[in-house]
Design a protein around this motif. Sequence first.
Motif, PDB file in Angstrom:
ATOM      1  N   THR A 108      40.846   4.608 -41.545  1.00  0.00           N
ATOM      2  CA  THR A 108      39.975   5.071 -42.622  1.00  0.00           C
ATOM      3  C   THR A 108      40.068   4.119 -43.801  1.00  0.00           C
ATOM      4  O   THR A 108      40.884   3.208 -43.821  1.00  0.00           O
ATOM      5  CB  THR A 108      40.382   6.477 -43.082  1.00  0.00           C
ATOM      6  OG1 THR A 108      41.646   6.388 -43.761  1.00  0.00           O
ATOM      7  CG2 THR A 108      40.518   7.412 -41.896  1.00  0.00           C
ATOM      8  N   SER A 123      29.335   3.954 -48.610  1.00  0.00           N
ATOM      9  CA  SER A 123      29.969   4.216 -47.315  1.00  0.00           C
ATOM     10  C   SER A 123      31.484   4.165 -47.405  1.00  0.00           C
ATOM     11  O   SER A 123      32.143   3.483 -46.641  1.00  0.00           O
ATOM     12  CB  SER A 123      29.483   3.220 -46.268  1.00  0.00           C
ATOM     13  OG  SER A 123      30.065   1.950 -46.504  1.00  0.00           O
ATOM     14  N   ASP A 125      33.143   6.670 -46.855  1.00  0.00           N
ATOM     15  CA  ASP A 125      33.553   7.466 -45.700  1.00  0.00           C
ATOM     16  C   ASP A 125      33.389   6.598 -44.467  1.00  0.00           C
ATOM     17  O   ASP A 125      32.917   5.476 -44.534  1.00  0.00           O
ATOM     18  CB  ASP A 125      32.680   8.716 -45.592  1.00  0.00           C
ATOM     19  CG  ASP A 125      32.885   9.610 -46.803  1.00  0.00           C
ATOM     20  OD1 ASP A 125      34.023   9.654 -47.300  1.00  0.00           O
ATOM     21  OD2 ASP A 125      31.908  10.215 -47.260  1.00  0.00           O
ATOM     22  N   GLY A 126      33.762   7.140 -43.329  1.00  0.00           N
ATOM     23  CA  GLY A 126      33.614   6.386 -42.098  1.00  0.00           C
ATOM     24  C   GLY A 126      34.835   5.525 -41.833  1.00  0.00           C
ATOM     25  O   GLY A 126      35.832   5.574 -42.560  1.00  0.00           O
ATOM     26  N   GLU A 127      34.717   4.738 -40.792  1.00  0.00           N
ATOM     27  CA  GLU A 127      35.867   3.948 -40.380  1.00  0.00           C
ATOM     28  C   GLU A 127      35.851   2.550 -40.956  1.00  0.00           C
ATOM     29  O   GLU A 127      34.811   2.050 -41.401  1.00  0.00           O
ATOM     30  CB  GLU A 127      35.907   3.878 -38.852  1.00  0.00           C
ATOM     31  CG  GLU A 127      36.220   5.217 -38.198  1.00  0.00           C
ATOM     32  CD  GLU A 127      36.863   5.033 -36.849  1.00  0.00           C
ATOM     33  OE1 GLU A 127      36.269   4.328 -36.021  1.00  0.00           O
ATOM     34  OE2 GLU A 127      37.954   5.594 -36.627  1.00  0.00           O
ATOM     35  N   PRO A 150      33.867  -2.506 -42.930  1.00  0.00           N
ATOM     36  CA  PRO A 150      33.437  -1.137 -42.612  1.00  0.00           C
ATOM     37  C   PRO A 150      32.737  -1.107 -41.255  1.00  0.00           C
ATOM     38  O   PRO A 150      31.999  -2.033 -40.926  1.00  0.00           O
ATOM     39  CB  PRO A 150      32.451  -0.809 -43.746  1.00  0.00           C
ATOM     40  CG  PRO A 150      32.774  -1.768 -44.838  1.00  0.00           C
ATOM     41  CD  PRO A 150      33.291  -3.007 -44.176  1.00  0.00           C
ATOM     42  N   ALA A 152      30.360   0.512 -40.501  1.00  0.00           N
ATOM     43  CA  ALA A 152      28.918   0.533 -40.724  1.00  0.00           C
ATOM     44  C   ALA A 152      28.335  -0.872 -40.797  1.00  0.00           C
ATOM     45  O   ALA A 152      27.138  -1.064 -40.569  1.00  0.00           O
ATOM     46  CB  ALA A 152      28.600   1.291 -42.017  1.00  0.00           C
TER      47      ALA A 152
END
Lengths: 257, 257
Positions: A108, A123, A125-127, A150, A152
Amino acid sequence: MGTTQLETVPEPKYWHLKTVLSEALDTDFSVGEILPNERDLAARFGVARATLRQALEQLELEGRLHRRRGVGTTVAPPRMGVDVSTSQHTWPGTADDVWQSADCTTGTFAAAPAAVGRMFTASVDGELHTVRRTRMTHGQPVAAELLYVPAASVPELPAIEATSGPVRARSVLRELQRLGLDGQDRAVELGSARADDAKELDRLPGAPVLVVTTRYFVGGRTAAVSVATYRADTCRLTFGDSGDLEISHHGPAAHAS
Amino acid sequence: MGTTQLETVPEPKYWHLKTVLSEALDTDFSVGEILPNERDLAARFGVARATLRQALEQLELEGRLHRRRGVGTTVAPPRMGVDVSTSQHTWPGTADDVWQSADCTTGTFAAAPAAVGRMFTASVDGELHTVRRTRMTHGQPVAAELLYVPAASVPELPAIEATSGPVRARSVLRELQRLGLDGQDRAVELGSARADDAKELDRLPGAPVLVVTTRYFVGGRTAAVSVATYRADTCRLTFGDSGDLEISHHGPAAHAS
DNA sequence: TAGTGGTCTAGACCACCCG
DNA sequence: GGGTGGTCTAGACCACTAA
């Protein structure tokens, strides 16, 4: 002290000592030569070992000396120019072989330093993929890098592959290379090596390093952030085509003659 | 020591101390706040003053603390981003007012460090103008610069004017500005402040500085060389438009949470 | 095992700043 | 004059390297 100087402004001993040693290095020693050990040197100059060490530390900071526990103190070669210009790595070290030993973990955003997280516009959030690499020059490690990507930013990264290790690291770098890069942003500051970086750079923790932080822009957004820590004792960072020039060691004697 | 850590790998005391202090700075102190004096702090942590100082020195190196003799130790503000990008000063500081207190002396090439002289492709004979300036940001001196300009680079410089002083400095800069600039070359390395630079930067001699060496090209030749020493404790050099971002202090706790 | 640099101590005195 | 950080000492022990 039997110098020609009057006792007007008592210069600190370690400062004077550093000047004397610096001149001795220029005239009486050649690169790689081993100096007498600290106890002998201190006795020779009539100072305590701690005072002598203060002078040696400064000279090491300026890249003039190289000290290794259990071995001794040697005369360091001139700093090597390390190119960190834009043209050299549009995406960090994709084509050339200066970067090695890649590794990759995925987690994370909390795994990254808070200041790095703040550089991503969205972003949070997300991995987040974290690629760890080492930059080698002339067979020596000169930099340890953490590249934060990221998930993303690389949506087409195959998810089935190994979740860590060099294989996945190369996958991430390959995906980044496919992206069009709009621009980048670079900052340099002084830091001290963390334990993990120090180990890779073959230095003790706390050793002075030049921290190069780079932001990579794709489509107006921050697609990746790189934090590279360069050995400050052996490296001179170059931003252009002056990589093969020698710059002065910047000591107090730099103006001499 | 009553920490939770087993005695597996005995971390140096000063290193552990630095970590503890670093966390305390984040949680219990605000910028500008004064810390207890070194003797009290050492007693509080049960270590010798020298050990405590080793930790403080590291924190100062990382820009977390500010220490002044006769005053005390205060919590330093985050480093300021100082733009050293190409666009910011095509010729150093001609238009903007970040550079101040210019001065100028004229002499031979022997007055410059040997490494600087080596950067001029030709015309090592003849005269050399040396412009001294200080860069101010937020009212504080952040850099001291020596700009070396061969007289051959500014042939139209009026020879009748004052041979030194701020007036002549501005004349040299004005002449440089009239030249067409082909490109430039930049290198960054760690150094320690000479006595004169330290005085202008309001630091003690030997303080860590980031030395930015720039070569200016006109007509394929080196027309001028600049050696600018930036305070390493308060400055983060930026090469782009990231001047208003905060980068992490790069200590061992940088990875924490 | 011998020798190196790295860490640590408990003092002392000095240069500087401020009230 | 009193308090601060800066310098310096003369020891001691430890971690590491190489023979």
